[in-house]
Design a protein around this motif. Structure first.
Motif, PDB file in Angstrom:
ATOM      1  N   GLU A 230     -10.127  12.202  -3.208  1.00 21.20           N
ATOM      2  CA  GLU A 230      -8.818  13.050  -3.560  1.00 21.20           C
ATOM      3  C   GLU A 230      -7.501  13.146  -2.876  1.00 21.20           C
ATOM      4  OE1 GLU A 230      -9.267  14.211  -6.654  1.00 21.20           O
ATOM      5  OE2 GLU A 230     -11.147  13.787  -6.378  1.00 21.20           O
TER       6      GLU A 230
ATOM      7  N   ASP B 144      -4.772  15.730  -2.200  1.00 19.65           N
ATOM      8  CA  ASP B 144      -5.347  16.485  -1.303  1.00 19.65           C
ATOM      9  C   ASP B 144      -6.000  16.844  -0.761  1.00 19.65           C
ATOM     10  OD1 ASP B 144      -6.243  19.123  -4.130  1.00 19.65           O
ATOM     11  OD2 ASP B 144      -7.231  17.006  -4.671  1.00 19.65           O
ATOM     12  N   GLU B 145      -6.161  15.134   0.102  1.00 18.20           N
ATOM     13  CA  GLU B 145      -6.530  15.574   1.488  1.00 18.20           C
ATOM     14  C   GLU B 145      -5.260  14.491   2.101  1.00 18.20           C
ATOM     15  OE1 GLU B 145      -9.871  12.823   2.524  1.00 18.20           O
ATOM     16  OE2 GLU B 145     -10.209  12.775  -0.186  1.00 18.20           O
TER      17      GLU B 145
ATOM     18  N   ALA C 190      -2.019  16.191   1.861  1.00 22.20           N
ATOM     19  CA  ALA C 190      -1.562  16.760   1.761  1.00 22.20           C
ATOM     20  C   ALA C 190      -1.900  17.724   2.799  1.00 22.20           C
ATOM     21  CB  ALA C 190      -1.610  18.204   0.530  1.00 22.20           C
ATOM     22  N   ALA C 191      -3.483  17.879   3.462  1.00 20.30           N
ATOM     23  CA  ALA C 191      -4.191  18.563   4.380  1.00 20.30           C
ATOM     24  C   ALA C 191      -3.801  18.571   5.466  1.00 20.30           C
ATOM     25  CB  ALA C 191      -5.562  18.350   4.062  1.00 20.30           C
TER      26      ALA C 191
ATOM     27  N   ALA D  16       0.069  18.942   5.428  1.00 16.93           N
ATOM     28  CA  ALA D  16      -0.148  19.903   6.602  1.00 16.93           C
ATOM     29  C   ALA D  16      -0.650  20.715   7.553  1.00 16.93           C
ATOM     30  CB  ALA D  16      -1.023  21.110   5.904  1.00 16.93           C
TER      31      ALA D  16
ATOM     32  N   TRP E 208       3.012  23.045   7.237  1.00 13.27           N
ATOM     33  CA  TRP E 208       3.875  24.023   5.811  1.00 13.27           C
ATOM     34  C   TRP E 208       2.225  24.169   4.453  1.00 13.27           C
ATOM     35  CZ3 TRP E 208       7.058  18.545   4.745  1.00 13.27           C
ATOM     36  CH2 TRP E 208       8.186  18.532   5.747  1.00 13.27           C
ATOM     37  N   ASP E 209       2.516  24.503   3.452  1.00 11.13           N
ATOM     38  CA  ASP E 209       1.888  25.688   3.002  1.00 11.13           C
ATOM     39  C   ASP E 209       1.640  24.437   1.265  1.00 11.13           C
ATOM     40  OD1 ASP E 209       4.137  25.652   2.233  1.00 11.13           O
ATOM     41  OD2 ASP E 209       3.087  27.583   0.869  1.00 11.13           O
ATOM     42  N   VAL E 210       1.686  22.975   2.014  1.00 16.44           N
ATOM     43  CA  VAL E 210       1.791  21.993   0.776  1.00 16.44           C
ATOM     44  C   VAL E 210       0.698  21.496   0.566  1.00 16.44           C
ATOM     45  CG1 VAL E 210       1.523  19.720   2.722  1.00 16.44           C
ATOM     46  CG2 VAL E 210       2.831  19.431   0.688  1.00 16.44           C
ATOM     47  N   ASP E 211       0.411  21.083  -0.760  1.00 18.36           N
ATOM     48  CA  ASP E 211      -0.884  20.625  -1.882  1.00 18.36           C
ATOM     49  C   ASP E 211      -0.942  19.670  -2.429  1.00 18.36           C
ATOM     50  OD1 ASP E 211       0.499  21.881  -4.195  1.00 18.36           O
ATOM     51  OD2 ASP E 211      -0.344  23.806  -4.296  1.00 18.36           O
ATOM     52  N   ALA E 212      -1.373  19.125  -3.227  1.00 21.04           N
ATOM     53  CA  ALA E 212      -1.763  18.197  -3.819  1.00 21.04           C
ATOM     54  C   ALA E 212      -0.483  18.044  -4.837  1.00 21.04           C
ATOM     55  CB  ALA E 212      -3.402  18.208  -4.816  1.00 21.04           C
TER      56      ALA E 212
ATOM     57  N   GLU F 247       2.495  19.497  -4.754  1.00 21.92           N
ATOM     58  CA  GLU F 247       3.768  19.159  -4.405  1.00 21.92           C
ATOM     59  C   GLU F 247       3.684  17.750  -4.253  1.00 21.92           C
ATOM     60  OE1 GLU F 247       6.194  20.408  -0.868  1.00 21.92           O
ATOM     61  OE2 GLU F 247       4.768  21.880  -1.615  1.00 21.92           O
TER      62      GLU F 247
END
Length: 600
Positions: A496, A499-500, A502-503, A506, A511-515, A517
């Motif tokens: 993914e 998602d990966e 973003a992790a 982060a 940062w509280d970044v996610d997929a 964003e």
């Protein structure tokens, strides 16, 4: 407080005259989070710093070395940087990625980017470290290959410095000259010519500080996990045979461009294939800095010495020019490295010229398909910008075709002025769209839609809506990977990806970044590139392929034919525009421009 992985500033270096001045440019978190680093941040910097309409070789035109938040971490393949400028080959935005210790040392000067502008009075080098910036005359480096210039500069200034240099072609402003470092190249679009136009032979950087990450334990855990996955089946072919493994595979499915795209199979492909060369000439395998994959394969050369060979330089200097002798292809590749020129543009331009000779449009009867000695002679003429043919071919195929005329532009293998890589668009129609709409021009690294064509999940000979989606998907993924920056050869290890990624981001930044964003970041970067090009005069008419690709069907053997019509390509381009939220002329809606943060 600056997020982990960043210093929060770029250094703007003006080399005008006989001294360099360095001015910091703040990069606030809003910009960093919107563009990340690498190609994305470089695009934003060009919007901010490049005067509209400026000649790419003018003193005012900036050239940016841009790092990323991952540089200097233990994450595999993260020791990469981007070079971004307006291309003298295309007149549009160009960027190139490269891996080396220069990336780590450059960032640890305390900057997220180093931007060069102005023109020095004499051939010079720029030195940047945590103490500042200075300009030093370097007449002794004139005419040297980049590798020799690097060695000589480090002998003069000290081994603690890392160097990115140009070869003789960059000094002479060949439109597809490269910037080289540690034997690797920021290759496409003529970035070496931009640096040469500034009278700068090399940029030297020396680490002098450190950059923190937000979650040290999290980054170390992610690095161990990613390193383990990088040894898996997704990267096996790169370790075992390198990118040259593609040559026989592409030949088998009729997508190996041959003799200036007049055919898609090369009868002598086995002589140039990784499988044979590995057995007969393989001598070593190597890795880029901070990389666990090890895709670099080195082969012995006739008469001694060795040469790193990859699919793109073998394709461009071999089948595309009809050259089948591996010794000739090895020698041509080495000559490109010595001169400091892009192998794809060199091969494409020479292949076009060979066809022009066949048609009686260029008077150089010695320049024939299949003649390795002629290929080397042409490369030398280009590197020296010899009057006549050398000067003509130093301009690239689009500019040269404008001089030659007689509809030779119809078979010039270029998009937006950038020569095509080793993928036949008629038999890879998702890739055809990706090549047509890409902001850099004909490019396989910013739009890897050939992956979808070769996946077996769509009909590669009949482009349609599925191909549009595939081209957009690969373009978005590339935008993020090229900005974080991670090597494309890792793309298969992520299940993914957004998602990966973003992790990873982060853990480095906090940062509280996610997929979601990151998907928005990808769209923003792709749009910002297009907006820059529109500013510089690009139009929807540039989103096309050479006439040959749209008017001449390609025989695949066994009675099969691959045909890509102008109507089919236009339908896919229209679908791409609609999916990207562009109007029929390929322009964004005013509401979308606000999110680019490029005003003021």
């Amino acid at each position: 407080m600056t997020a982990g992985g960043y210093f929060g500033r770029a250094l703007i270096v003006d080399v005008t005259g006989r001294a360099a001045t360095g001015t910091p440019l703040d990069l606030d978190e809003r910009v960093r989070r919107a563009y990340l680093g690498g190609v994305g941040l470089g695009t934003w910097l060009l919007h901010r710093l490049a005067p509209a309409g400026a000649d790419p070789l003018a003193p005012a035109a900036p050239l940016a070395f841009v790092f990323s938040p991952l540089v200097g971490t233990p994450l595999t393949t993260s020791a990469k940087f981007a070079v971004v400028a307006k291309s003298p080959l295309t007149g549009l935005l160009t960027d190139a990625l490269a891996s080396s210790q220069f990336a780590i040392s450059g960032k640890l000067t305390g900057h997220d980017a180093i931007v060069i502008r102005g023109r020095a009075d004499e051939l010079s080098v720029v030195l940047v470290d945590s103490d500042g910036v200075r300009l030093e005359p370097a007449p002794e480096l004139a005419g040297l290959p980049a590798a020799e210039a690097e060695t000589t500069a480090r002998e003069r200034f000290g081994r603690g410095w890392r160097t990115a240099a140009i070869g003789p072609a960059g000094e002479r402003q060949v439109r597809y000259a490269t910037i080289s470092h540690d034997g690797r190249h920021a290759g496409r679009g003529g970035l070496g010519a931009v640096l040469g136009a500034k009278n700068i032979k090399a940029v030297l950087v020396r680490a002098g500080t450190k950059v923190a990450v937000a979650d040290q334990a999290g980054v170390l855990a992610a690095a161990r996990d990613l390193r383990g996955r990088s040894f898996g089946p997704a990267t096996a072919k790169y370790r075992e045979l390198g990118t040259l493994a593609n040559l026989l595979a592409f030949n088998a499915v009729s997508t190996l461009p041959t003799r200036n795209f007049t055919a898609a199979t090369f009868e002598a492909a086995p002589r140039l294939a990784a499988e044979e060369l590995h057995e007969m000439r393989g001598v070593a395998r190597n890795s880029c800095a901070s990389c666990s994959i090890g895709c670099e394969h080195i082969y012995s050369r006739k008469g001694g010495g060795s040469q790193r060979m990859e699919y793109e330089n073998v394709f461009a200097l071999g089948p595309l020019c009809g050259v089948s002798d591996p010794d000739d292809v090895f020698a041509a590749s080495a000559r490109c490295d010595e001169l400091g020129i892009d192998t794809i543009s060199a091969g494409g331009t020479i292949a076009w010229a060979m066809e022009c000779v066949e048609r009686g449009l260029i008077d150089a009867p010695w320049l024939r398909f299949g003649d390795g000695a002629a290929l080397l002679r042409a490369l030398d003429a280009i590197g020296a910008r010899e009057p006549g043919l050398g000067e003509l071919l130093a301009q690239g195929s689009r500019h040269a075709a404008a001089v030659v005329g007689h509809d030779s532009i119809d078979f010039a293998p270029q998009v937006k002025g950038l020569e095509l890589p080793g993928y036949e668009p008629r038999s890879l129609q998702a890739m055809a769209l990706g090549l047509a709409v890409n902001s850099r021009g004909a490019d396989h690294n910013r739009s890897g839609a050939y992956e979808a064509d070769l996946s077996g999940e769509l009909d590669r000979l009949a482009g349609g809506a599925a191909h549009v989606a595939a081209a957009i998907g690969t373009e978005d993924r590339a935008a993020v990977m090229d900005s974080m920056i991670l090597c494309k050869f890792l793309r298969g290890v992520f299940t993914e990806p957004f998602d990966e990624w973003a992790a990873l981001l982060a853990a480095v930044t906090g940062w509280d970044v996610d997929a979601a964003e990151l998907r928005a970041v990808a769209r923003r970067i792709v749009l910002a590139k297009r907006v820059f090009n529109l500013r510089e005069g690009a139009t929807a008419a540039d989103d096309r392929l050479p006439a040959r690709m749209l008017s001449t069907p390609l025989a695949l053997g066994s009675g099969r034919v691959a045909a890509l019509t102008a109507e089919r390509l236009q339908s896919m381009v229209d679908g791409y525009y609609a999916a990207r939220g562009l109007d029929a002329a390929g322009r964004p809606r005013p509401a979308d421009l606000a999110g680019l943060l490029i005003d003021g």
